[in-house]
Design a protein around this motif. Structure first.
Motif, PDB file in Angstrom:
ATOM      1  N   SER A 168       1.761  -7.670   3.641  1.00  0.00           N
ATOM      2  CA  SER A 168       3.014  -8.272   4.087  1.00  0.00           C
ATOM      3  C   SER A 168       3.908  -8.532   2.881  1.00  0.00           C
ATOM      4  CB  SER A 168       2.729  -9.571   4.831  1.00  0.00           C
ATOM      5  OG  SER A 168       3.933 -10.182   5.236  1.00  0.00           O
ATOM      6  N   SER A 169       5.134  -8.032   2.957  1.00  0.00           N
ATOM      7  CA  SER A 169       6.091  -8.233   1.873  1.00  0.00           C
ATOM      8  C   SER A 169       7.134  -9.284   2.259  1.00  0.00           C
ATOM      9  CB  SER A 169       6.775  -6.901   1.522  1.00  0.00           C
ATOM     10  OG  SER A 169       7.363  -6.328   2.676  1.00  0.00           O
ATOM     11  N   PHE A 170       7.830  -9.087   3.380  1.00  0.00           N
ATOM     12  CA  PHE A 170       8.755 -10.065   3.935  1.00  0.00           C
ATOM     13  C   PHE A 170       8.309 -10.345   5.363  1.00  0.00           C
ATOM     14  CE2 PHE A 170      11.310  -7.928   0.698  1.00  0.00           C
ATOM     15  CZ  PHE A 170      11.789  -9.018  -0.014  1.00  0.00           C
ATOM     16  N   ARG A 171       8.986 -11.286   5.964  1.00  0.00           N
ATOM     17  CA  ARG A 171       8.686 -11.587   7.357  1.00  0.00           C
ATOM     18  C   ARG A 171       8.969 -10.350   8.203  1.00  0.00           C
ATOM     19  NH1 ARG A 171      11.414 -13.574  11.898  1.00  0.00           N
ATOM     20  NH2 ARG A 171      10.108 -14.847  13.293  1.00  0.00           N
ATOM     21  N   ASN A 172       7.941  -9.963   8.945  1.00  0.00           N
ATOM     22  CA  ASN A 172       8.000  -8.793   9.829  1.00  0.00           C
ATOM     23  C   ASN A 172       8.115  -7.472   9.076  1.00  0.00           C
ATOM     24  OD1 ASN A 172       7.846 -10.525  12.017  1.00  0.00           O
ATOM     25  ND2 ASN A 172      10.072 -10.593  12.304  1.00  0.00           N
ATOM     26  N   TYR A 173       7.869  -7.483   7.758  1.00  0.00           N
ATOM     27  CA  TYR A 173       7.876  -6.239   6.996  1.00  0.00           C
ATOM     28  C   TYR A 173       6.521  -6.087   6.287  1.00  0.00           C
ATOM     29  CZ  TYR A 173      12.775  -5.070   7.663  1.00  0.00           C
ATOM     30  OH  TYR A 173      13.968  -4.695   8.209  1.00  0.00           O
ATOM     31  N   TYR A 174       6.001  -4.868   6.346  1.00  0.00           N
ATOM     32  CA  TYR A 174       4.692  -4.572   5.756  1.00  0.00           C
ATOM     33  C   TYR A 174       4.808  -3.299   4.916  1.00  0.00           C
ATOM     34  CZ  TYR A 174       2.913  -7.787   9.331  1.00  0.00           C
ATOM     35  OH  TYR A 174       2.689  -8.868  10.124  1.00  0.00           O
ATOM     36  N   THR A 175       3.972  -3.248   3.886  1.00  0.00           N
ATOM     37  CA  THR A 175       3.838  -2.017   3.091  1.00  0.00           C
ATOM     38  C   THR A 175       2.442  -1.455   3.320  1.00  0.00           C
ATOM     39  OG1 THR A 175       3.150  -3.315   1.167  1.00  0.00           O
ATOM     40  CG2 THR A 175       5.481  -2.708   1.328  1.00  0.00           C
ATOM     41  N   LEU A 176       2.388  -0.151   3.538  1.00  0.00           N
ATOM     42  CA  LEU A 176       1.116   0.552   3.707  1.00  0.00           C
ATOM     43  C   LEU A 176       0.705   1.120   2.361  1.00  0.00           C
ATOM     44  CD1 LEU A 176      -0.999   1.567   5.799  1.00  0.00           C
ATOM     45  CD2 LEU A 176       0.320   3.685   5.930  1.00  0.00           C
ATOM     46  N   VAL A 177      -0.434   0.666   1.843  1.00  0.00           N
ATOM     47  CA  VAL A 177      -0.891   1.070   0.510  1.00  0.00           C
ATOM     48  C   VAL A 177      -2.296   1.651   0.615  1.00  0.00           C
ATOM     49  CG1 VAL A 177       0.516  -0.679  -0.637  1.00  0.00           C
ATOM     50  CG2 VAL A 177      -1.847  -1.210  -0.018  1.00  0.00           C
ATOM     51  N   THR A 178      -2.657   2.440  -0.408  1.00  0.00           N
ATOM     52  CA  THR A 178      -4.003   3.015  -0.470  1.00  0.00           C
ATOM     53  C   THR A 178      -4.977   1.973  -1.008  1.00  0.00           C
ATOM     54  OG1 THR A 178      -3.595   3.879  -2.686  1.00  0.00           O
ATOM     55  CG2 THR A 178      -3.081   5.323  -0.838  1.00  0.00           C
ATOM     56  N   THR A 179      -6.226   2.065  -0.539  1.00  0.00           N
ATOM     57  CA  THR A 179      -7.276   1.144  -0.984  1.00  0.00           C
ATOM     58  C   THR A 179      -8.326   1.829  -1.829  1.00  0.00           C
ATOM     59  OG1 THR A 179      -8.522   1.524   1.070  1.00  0.00           O
ATOM     60  CG2 THR A 179      -6.954  -0.316   1.032  1.00  0.00           C
ATOM     61  N   GLN A 180      -8.366   3.154  -1.816  1.00  0.00           N
ATOM     62  CA  GLN A 180      -9.361   3.868  -2.601  1.00  0.00           C
ATOM     63  C   GLN A 180      -8.830   5.261  -2.893  1.00  0.00           C
ATOM     64  OE1 GLN A 180     -12.517   3.614   0.339  1.00  0.00           O
ATOM     65  NE2 GLN A 180     -12.329   5.768   0.822  1.00  0.00           N
ATOM     66  N   ALA A 181      -9.562   5.972  -3.733  1.00  0.00           N
ATOM     67  CA  ALA A 181      -9.148   7.325  -4.099  1.00  0.00           C
ATOM     68  C   ALA A 181      -9.253   8.250  -2.896  1.00  0.00           C
ATOM     69  CB  ALA A 181     -10.019   7.849  -5.252  1.00  0.00           C
TER      70      ALA A 181
END
Length: 860
Positions: free
Chosen positions: A400-413
């Motif tokens: 979660s970055s802002f309210r109602n906003y999310y970033t999709l990020v990698t967790t592994q290679a």
């Protein structure tokens, strides 16, 4: 009038711009600006590049943009060249914000590389662009003449879509002698007018009064609207209806179906008859939207739901209901009904993909931002609170970055070769009861990186090539795979540098760099090279390139391309080989052994012997495996003393190749001590052992033989000299001296047999021996001494023939030191199929014994 309006609008714009400059500073990470409505396209709003501290020259490259919901109107836009926020299309505050109050435009600004998100609020300021309006241009007001002074008559209110000071500010009444006007304020700060009776009416004097009602707003410039009021004086209807209370409040869920009872209104009138019968209706200034949603029963006063409610569009509805009796001079009374809507969880969360960076490199480190996702629920309270997560078993997570906003990020290679793409399921649900859920799928492609080296399908290759192959013919194909894709999987094949028998490997084989097909560049010979190996490299086109090697073993298969070569016995003076056979030989007597070699291998070098031609097939036979020539029976008197044999040697190839030799056998009564043509042959230097011990033995035997030969020559010369003196002194007869140059030969003389013995060639010495009457007449005997041992001392018979007329030098006819040599063009024999030493012809040893006047006797 138009010029004044434009001037006033310009002054309002300057004041709004001043407010914008004062309010346009970020607070708490969010910028807020204000802009008047109705500005033309391109009007300046704010300098976002400067306020956000962004480099204006990189805005276009970083894809600086406003993120909005699909289908929403884009009222504002950003100029990427200077970072200025400007009006993209005309903004009508009354259209954008139907509910009134503060009108805000919420903007989400997105900039990439790196990914950053900003929130900006732009307040749309109202301008006085609407004049007040009345529902009707003319009102008819019936007033009984018995109405007391001070009676108040509420009038229809004027409507102005503007807000604040730009809405209806006051009312004015045209001058008259009977009525005055009082302006009242409602709880929501709206204004309405009441007509107050100031002078008693007299229907008989004036039945109708006409006045002009003007509504004025508070804007600059001031706008107004008018309506005519026609007052009709009626006979007295002494009582007016009265509601139980002036204002009602009711709550209604937004999902209430049509026909739902909203409220039951009740008004009473003390009159009787028609003057006491009450009819209900909406007042004239009730908005059309309210009339579409609600319906009132004229006689019962029930307010029913007519349309579909939407809490997200309007949470409060205000209804104005009037009640009026059916009597003459009926006076209407009013009440207000406030309908408060209750939010129902009827809106599922909306998942919007704001920005996505795809495809993703497979070597992207954990924490790399893949996408920005916004989740919005139009409900309020718990119904509008949302949570979001990604599906299981994927190397991604939401932050979660802002309210109602999310970033999709990698967790592994990531590994493209394992999973080339991911279908990421994003689930959003609200906190309502029951909770509503929305699931969206985002496809993420994984971009290839050259992280896999090629690998061959086999750990090594074994190739079998028949010798005498055609140059340029394909001999095999190698293949490698690379799990990468595109240019990282494009493979090229090459042969590593090396040498084969001192020659570069590139002179033997080549490879097609694209297909991996290998070609022989020369014709291979099994007898020269039987196998060799090369290194083949497969390299991809990635950066940096990766490669792999494999060993290719090439085995040359033998082909029956070499005929057998007879190495023993060898012909004498390019004639036929000769041999002496005693007449007393018994059946099974070993005459000699025919030996041959074949440069091929396997069955192609397996030799068989057969007697192809013979003077008498019943007399001799050849062993098919060993080549031993033996007698089948004893010699008879009628058997010829010269037996001509033709022996054929055939290999086991397909087709079979063969060689033949002619052998002349002479049947003699007594075997002389001579050297047979069936001598043991010497193998070529490549096959024979060349150890130091053998060299020492050869040198020793050569020295001994040379010394012995020198002694024999000296003795022979002394003896011949003595015999010549004896012949001259004693008048020796010709038949008795067989060593004299002019002696006549016997007609039964045998041809000279020579032996192939190498490597040393020792000069033979001739000696003259006195033969008895019973021995073979007319022969001179030549002793040939070899360098080996006493087993190599052979005696040959040579006829004592006088020189012919055309031969000046009788010594040239048959030189004792002439020996046939094995052709140097014979290929190296295959040692796997050489006959064993027991099968090679045994060299015979003969000794010369002098038996007085009986001459010499042969012992084998």
């Amino acid at each position: 009038m138009g010029g004044g309006v434009g001037s006033k609008r310009g002054q309002l714009f300057l004041r709004s711009l001043l407010f914008l400059l004062l309010a346009g500073h970020p607070a708490g990470g969010q910028l807020r600006y204000a802009v008047p409505e109705e500005l033309e396209h391109g009007a300046f709003v704010a300098n976002l590049g400067e306020d956000l501290g962004l480099d204006v020259s990189t805005l276009s490259a970083r894809r600086f943009r406003i993120v909005s919901r699909a289908g929403a109107r884009q009222h504002l836009e950003v100029n990427l060249e200077n970072g200025i926020l400007f009006v993209n299309e005309r903004i009508d505050r009354e259209e954008v914000c139907e509910a009134g109050g503060t009108c805000l435009l919420h903007l989400q600004l997105l900039v990439e590389s790196p990914l950053e998100l900003y929130r900006v609020e732009v307040e749309v300021l109202d301008i006085n662009d609407h004049a007040p309006t009345f529902p009707w241009q003319e009102y008819v007001l019936e007033v009984a003449e018995s109405t007391v002074l001070g009676a108040r008559f509420p009038l229809e209110s004027a409507q102005d879509p503007d807000v604040g000071t730009n809405s209806v500010h006051t009312y004015r009444l045209s001058p008259n002698g009977f009525f005055s006007l009082e302006v009242q304020t409602r709880s929501d700060a709206s204004k309405f007018a009441e007509l107050v009776l100031e002078r008693a009416l007299d229907r008989e004097q004036q039945r109708m009064h006409r006045v002009l009602l003007t509504a004025l707003d508070g804007g600059v410039p001031e706008h107004s609207g008018t309506a005519h009021i026609l007052v009709t004086v009626l006979d007295a209807n002494d009582n007016v209806p009265a509601f139980d209370q002036p204002s009602y409040g009711v709550s209604l869920p937004e999902d209430a179906p049509a026909g739902t009872l909203v409220i039951q209104l009740n008004a009473t009138d003390l009159d009787e008859g028609p003057n006491g019968e009450i009819e209900y209706s909406f007042s004239g200034h009730v908005p059309l939207r309210v009339r579409e949603l609600f319906h009132i029963e004229p006689r019962s006063g029930q307010v029913l739901l007519k349309g579909r409610l939407d809490y997200e569009r309007a949470s409060l509805h205000e209804l104005y209901v009037q009640a009026k009796d059916r009597g003459p001079s009926a006076v209407a009374v009013y009440c207000r009904v406030l309908v408060q809507l209750l939010d129902v969880n009827d809106n599922a969360p909306e998942v919007t993909l704001t920005s996505v960076s795809t495809p993703v490199l497979e070597d992207a480190p954990p924490g790399t931002i893949i996408a920005v996702i916004s989740v919005l629920d139009r409900d309020s309270g718990d119904n509008g609170r949302v949570s979001c997560e990604v599906g299981p078993n994927v190397p991604f997570e939401l932050r979660s970055s802002f309210r109602n906003y999310y970033t999709l990020v990698t967790t592994q290679a990531l590994d493209r070769e394992v999973v080339p793409e991911y279908n990421v399921s994003i689930t959003a649900w609200d906190m309502g009861s029951p909770a509503l859920m929305t699931r969206s799928t985002l496809t993420i492609l994984v971009s290839d990186v050259n992280d896999n080296a090629p690998h061959f399908l086999q750990p090594s290759y074994s190739v079998y090539v028949m010798e005498n192959n055609a140059p340029g013919a394909s001999i095999c194909s190698v293949s490698a795979l690379d799990p990468d894709c595109q240019q990282n999987a494009y493979l090229s094949y090459s042969i590593a540098d090396g040498h084969i028998h001192g020659m570069p490997v590139g002179t033997y084989v080549s490879i097609n760099s694209d297909s991996g097909h290998m070609y022989a560049l020369r014709s291979l010979d099994y007898e020269q090279i039987r196998s060799f190996q090369i290194q083949v490299q497969a390299q991809d086109a990635g950066f940096p390139p990766l490669s792999a090697n494999v060993t290719v073993h090439i085995f040359v298969l033998d082909q029956n391309d070499n005929a057998p070569v007879i190495v023993s016995p060898l012909p004498h003076n390019s004639s036929v080989a000769t041999e002496l056979v005693p007449r007393s030989a018994r059946p099974g007597y070993l005459v000699g052994t025919v030996s041959a070699v074949d440069a091929d291998a396997g069955l192609n070098s397996r030799l068989s012997y057969q007697l192809l031609q013979a003077t008498d097939f019943t007399l001799f036979s050849v062993a098919p495996d060993t080549g031993e020539l033996r007698t089948l029976r004893s010699f008879l008197e009628q058997d010829s003393t010269r037996q001509q044999l033709v022996v054929q040697v055939r290999d086991g190839g397909q087709p079979a190749l063969s060689a033949t030799m002619s052998l002349l056998l002479s049947v003699v009564e007594t075997m002389p001590q001579t050297l047979s043509d069936f001598s043991e042959f010497s193998l070529p230097p490549e096959v024979s052992s060349s150890s130091p011990l053998t060299l020492y033995l050869l040198v020793s035997l050569g020295s001994i033989s040379f010394t012995f030969l020198l002694v024999i020559l000296i003795l022979t010369a002394i003896r011949c000299r003595g015999e010549q003196h004896s012949c001259q002194g004693d008048s020796c007869s010709l038949p008795r001296c067989h060593c004299c140059p002019d002696s006549r030969p016997s007609s039964d003389g045998l041809k000279t047999s020579n032996l192939m013995a190498q490597p040393p060639a020792v000069t033979a010495a001739a000696t003259c021996l006195d033969m008895p009457a019973g021995g073979p007449p007319g022969y001179c005997y030549k002793v040939c001494l070899g360098p080996e041992s006493a087993q190599s001392d052979f005696m040959f018979l040579k006829p004592c023939s006088p020189p012919r007329n055309n031969e000046k030098d009788p010594g040239k006819r048959s030189r004792p030191d002439q020996h046939l040599q094995v052709s140097k063009e014979v290929k190296q024999p295959n040692t796997d199929w050489l006959p064993p030493s027991t099968q090679r012809p045994t060299l015979k040893r003969y000794q010369i014994q002098y038996c007085g006047n009986r001459g010499s006797r042969w012992k084998g």
